[in-house]
Design a protein around this motif. Structure first.
Motif, PDB file in Angstrom:
ATOM      1  N   LYS A  36     134.006  84.970  25.635  1.00  0.00           N
ATOM      2  CA  LYS A  36     132.992  85.863  25.048  1.00  0.00           C
ATOM      3  C   LYS A  36     133.669  87.100  24.474  1.00  0.00           C
ATOM      4  CE  LYS A  36     129.224  85.993  25.137  1.00  0.00           C
ATOM      5  NZ  LYS A  36     128.413  85.642  23.963  1.00  0.00           N
ATOM      6  N   LEU A  79     138.116  82.344  15.839  1.00  0.00           N
ATOM      7  CA  LEU A  79     137.511  81.563  14.756  1.00  0.00           C
ATOM      8  C   LEU A  79     136.994  80.213  15.240  1.00  0.00           C
ATOM      9  CD1 LEU A  79     140.016  82.334  11.851  1.00  0.00           C
ATOM     10  CD2 LEU A  79     137.627  83.073  12.007  1.00  0.00           C
ATOM     11  N   ARG A 137     137.888  74.538  19.286  1.00  0.00           N
ATOM     12  CA  ARG A 137     136.650  74.051  19.896  1.00  0.00           C
ATOM     13  C   ARG A 137     136.380  72.569  19.679  1.00  0.00           C
ATOM     14  NH1 ARG A 137     132.429  78.407  21.181  1.00  0.00           N
ATOM     15  NH2 ARG A 137     133.727  80.288  21.209  1.00  0.00           N
ATOM     16  N   PHE A 160     138.612  71.032  12.560  1.00  0.00           N
ATOM     17  CA  PHE A 160     137.490  70.117  12.339  1.00  0.00           C
ATOM     18  C   PHE A 160     137.979  68.675  12.232  1.00  0.00           C
ATOM     19  CE2 PHE A 160     135.485  74.035  11.257  1.00  0.00           C
ATOM     20  CZ  PHE A 160     134.125  73.844  11.476  1.00  0.00           C
ATOM     21  N   ARG A 195     124.910  72.320  13.510  1.00  0.00           N
ATOM     22  CA  ARG A 195     124.845  73.768  13.727  1.00  0.00           C
ATOM     23  C   ARG A 195     125.240  74.546  12.484  1.00  0.00           C
ATOM     24  NH1 ARG A 195     129.187  73.645  18.028  1.00  0.00           N
ATOM     25  NH2 ARG A 195     128.770  75.844  18.411  1.00  0.00           N
ATOM     26  N   SER A 247     132.993  78.219  10.908  1.00  0.00           N
ATOM     27  CA  SER A 247     133.410  77.883  12.278  1.00  0.00           C
ATOM     28  C   SER A 247     133.104  79.044  13.224  1.00  0.00           C
ATOM     29  CB  SER A 247     134.905  77.556  12.280  1.00  0.00           C
ATOM     30  OG  SER A 247     135.390  77.392  13.592  1.00  0.00           O
ATOM     31  N   TYR A 248     133.490  80.254  12.792  1.00  0.00           N
ATOM     32  CA  TYR A 248     133.228  81.451  13.591  1.00  0.00           C
ATOM     33  C   TYR A 248     131.727  81.608  13.847  1.00  0.00           C
ATOM     34  CZ  TYR A 248     132.774  86.380  14.802  1.00  0.00           C
ATOM     35  OH  TYR A 248     132.455  87.543  15.439  1.00  0.00           O
ATOM     36  N   MET A 249     130.954  81.435  12.787  1.00  0.00           N
ATOM     37  CA  MET A 249     129.524  81.716  12.909  1.00  0.00           C
ATOM     38  C   MET A 249     128.805  80.711  13.799  1.00  0.00           C
ATOM     39  SD  MET A 249     128.499  83.586   9.331  1.00  0.00           S
ATOM     40  CE  MET A 249     128.980  82.256   8.240  1.00  0.00           C
ATOM     41  N   ILE A 250     129.200  79.437  13.739  1.00  0.00           N
ATOM     42  CA  ILE A 250     128.532  78.482  14.636  1.00  0.00           C
ATOM     43  C   ILE A 250     128.949  78.732  16.086  1.00  0.00           C
ATOM     44  CG2 ILE A 250     128.085  76.716  12.866  1.00  0.00           C
ATOM     45  CD1 ILE A 250     130.347  75.046  13.950  1.00  0.00           C
ATOM     46  N   CYS A 251     130.165  79.238  16.305  1.00  0.00           N
ATOM     47  CA  CYS A 251     130.561  79.604  17.673  1.00  0.00           C
ATOM     48  C   CYS A 251     129.691  80.755  18.179  1.00  0.00           C
ATOM     49  CB  CYS A 251     132.024  80.051  17.724  1.00  0.00           C
ATOM     50  SG  CYS A 251     133.199  78.747  17.351  1.00  0.00           S
ATOM     51  N   GLN A 252     129.459  81.747  17.316  1.00  0.00           N
ATOM     52  CA  GLN A 252     128.652  82.900  17.710  1.00  0.00           C
ATOM     53  C   GLN A 252     127.247  82.469  18.095  1.00  0.00           C
ATOM     54  OE1 GLN A 252     131.445  85.105  18.008  1.00  0.00           O
ATOM     55  NE2 GLN A 252     129.533  86.249  18.080  1.00  0.00           N
ATOM     56  N   THR A 253     126.659  81.609  17.250  1.00  0.00           N
ATOM     57  CA  THR A 253     125.308  81.135  17.515  1.00  0.00           C
ATOM     58  C   THR A 253     125.257  80.452  18.881  1.00  0.00           C
ATOM     59  OG1 THR A 253     125.382  80.562  15.183  1.00  0.00           O
ATOM     60  CG2 THR A 253     123.353  80.046  16.352  1.00  0.00           C
ATOM     61  N   ALA A 254     126.264  79.622  19.139  1.00  0.00           N
ATOM     62  CA  ALA A 254     126.305  78.906  20.415  1.00  0.00           C
ATOM     63  C   ALA A 254     126.443  79.889  21.575  1.00  0.00           C
ATOM     64  CB  ALA A 254     127.465  77.915  20.414  1.00  0.00           C
ATOM     65  N   ASP A 255     127.337  80.901  21.411  1.00  0.00           N
ATOM     66  CA  ASP A 255     127.549  81.886  22.466  1.00  0.00           C
ATOM     67  C   ASP A 255     126.271  82.677  22.735  1.00  0.00           C
ATOM     68  OD1 ASP A 255     130.109  81.037  22.669  1.00  0.00           O
ATOM     69  OD2 ASP A 255     131.027  82.787  21.733  1.00  0.00           O
ATOM     70  N   ASP A 256     125.575  83.072  21.652  1.00  0.00           N
ATOM     71  CA  ASP A 256     124.340  83.836  21.808  1.00  0.00           C
ATOM     72  C   ASP A 256     123.327  83.036  22.612  1.00  0.00           C
ATOM     73  OD1 ASP A 256     125.498  85.801  20.378  1.00  0.00           O
ATOM     74  OD2 ASP A 256     124.343  85.510  18.539  1.00  0.00           O
ATOM     75  N   LYS A 257     123.263  81.745  22.312  1.00  0.00           N
ATOM     76  CA  LYS A 257     122.324  80.863  23.006  1.00  0.00           C
ATOM     77  C   LYS A 257     122.636  80.799  24.497  1.00  0.00           C
ATOM     78  CE  LYS A 257     119.947  77.218  20.648  1.00  0.00           C
ATOM     79  NZ  LYS A 257     120.070  75.870  20.106  1.00  0.00           N
ATOM     80  N   THR A 305     124.106  82.993  26.238  1.00  0.00           N
ATOM     81  CA  THR A 305     123.751  84.270  26.842  1.00  0.00           C
ATOM     82  C   THR A 305     122.266  84.321  27.156  1.00  0.00           C
ATOM     83  OG1 THR A 305     125.407  85.186  25.364  1.00  0.00           O
ATOM     84  CG2 THR A 305     124.109  86.754  26.621  1.00  0.00           C
TER      85      THR A 305
END
Lengths: 220, 220
Positions: free
Chosen positions: A2, A80, A84, A111, A173, B206-216, B218
């Motif tokens: 995080k 980034l 993952r 990817f 996603r 890639s970064y943004m889908i990780c963020q979305t997943a992390d937010d979820k 949380t």
């Protein structure tokens, strides 16, 4: 892992892949450490900008030493999401789809392309660069049976919105959109769309060659 | 037309094509005028950012009225050089070269593609989307006999530097580089290189889908 990433501005985020790219090049050249000013020079940014950017993510530099190239690259790669194990499918196996599957290094960016889809009977059932090509009518089932993180859209713009909605409904996603059309997805607040606009890049070049010409005229 | 453009920051310049794109869409939708806040919302910028950006180029807005979509689009198009009759040649007629020639609207961005070049005997002598394909050995002569503003490089990265130098020596003013390799040109200070890095875009996603997943995570 995080981080405070969600508060980071989109401008900083968009620079992260550039940091990663430059650091990868430095690493290939055998550079072990680099100062913020040298990194800035290579990237067209000021040293203070570099320090500010990297501070957002915890700051990796050491006063008087600079940055450890290998370590900074790894950390940025992790931010980034390169580690993952993201998966992708490609929608549309025309010229652009072919070019991406065969020449773009998805793997270097974390990817794995699992499959491609098209409506053309001549490519369905074949493989392109080891990737199997299925009919678009098999997409829904494929998405149900596999975890697919992103869909890459290279279909004509007329059908892109339909395909995009199908991907979103199927649980991807993110969408990497080459179709040059704004995608308005329904019931998909969590789906991130990243548009590739070739025209933005060409018009920047257009502007810059005009400036060069104008500067020359002024000198003469 | 002379402007104070050369003093404008690269960040503002890179936003100009986006303004142009959004204004073109608004125009197609029949929108006659737009406030800085509405334009900002569509582009993910603040109203004050919009006003600042456009002020750099002389400021086209009118207090309480907003911007005239058609006029602002025209002015930005002019700044970007869309009306200059730029010419281009495409180097490499593989999948990506094909995709660009056949599907990318060069004309909408003020560029006319005059010719394409390849080393493959199977495409030399043919036309792709009405554009004649010549052998690379004919490039020098073509550049001597025609005014070519930019070269579009879609050849493999191993040969890109050679082709780029040939273009620069032949007098092009800009290179639109898809080869994912840094081009170091000699005796070509005036030649502008615009690199298209697909990876930068994919890694942002890639970064943004990780963020979305992390937010979820949380939230859960």
């Amino acid at each position: 892992m995080k981080r405070t990433g969600s508060k980071v501005s989109i401008a900083v985020i968009r620079r992260l892949p550039r940091y990663y790219r430059h650091l990868s090049e430095l690493r290939q050249q055998g550079t072990v450490r680099i100062s913020s000013s040298a990194l800035g020079k290579a990237m067209g940014l000021t040293a203070s900008q570099i320090r500010q950017d990297l501070f957002c993510f915890g700051g990796f530099g050491q006063q008087g030493y600079g940055y450890n190239v290998e370590k900074l690259r790894e950390e940025i790669g992790e931010i980034l999401g390169i580690d993952r194990g993201h998966t992708a499918v490609v929608l549309g196996v025309g010229n652009l789809g072919h070019a991406l599957i065969q020449n773009f290094k998805f793997g270097n960016n974390g990817f794995n392309v699992e499959a491609a889809f098209d409506i053309n009977d001549e490519v369905i059932g074949t493989t392109v660069g080891n990737i199997p090509v299925y009919g678009v009518d098999e997409l829904d089932q494929f998405l149900r049976e596999h975890r697919v993180d992103i869909g890459v859209i290279t279909v004509p713009r007329s059908v892109a919105p339909v395909v995009a909605q199908q991907l979103a409904d199927g649980g991807v996603r993110g969408i990497w959109n080459f179709a040059n059309v704004e995608l308005k997805l329904e019931n998909a607040e969590d789906v991130v769309v990243e548009n590739v606009h070739f025209a933005d890049s060409l018009l920047t070049l257009s502007y810059m060659i005009c400036q060069t010409a104008d500067d020359k005229e002024t000198e003469e």
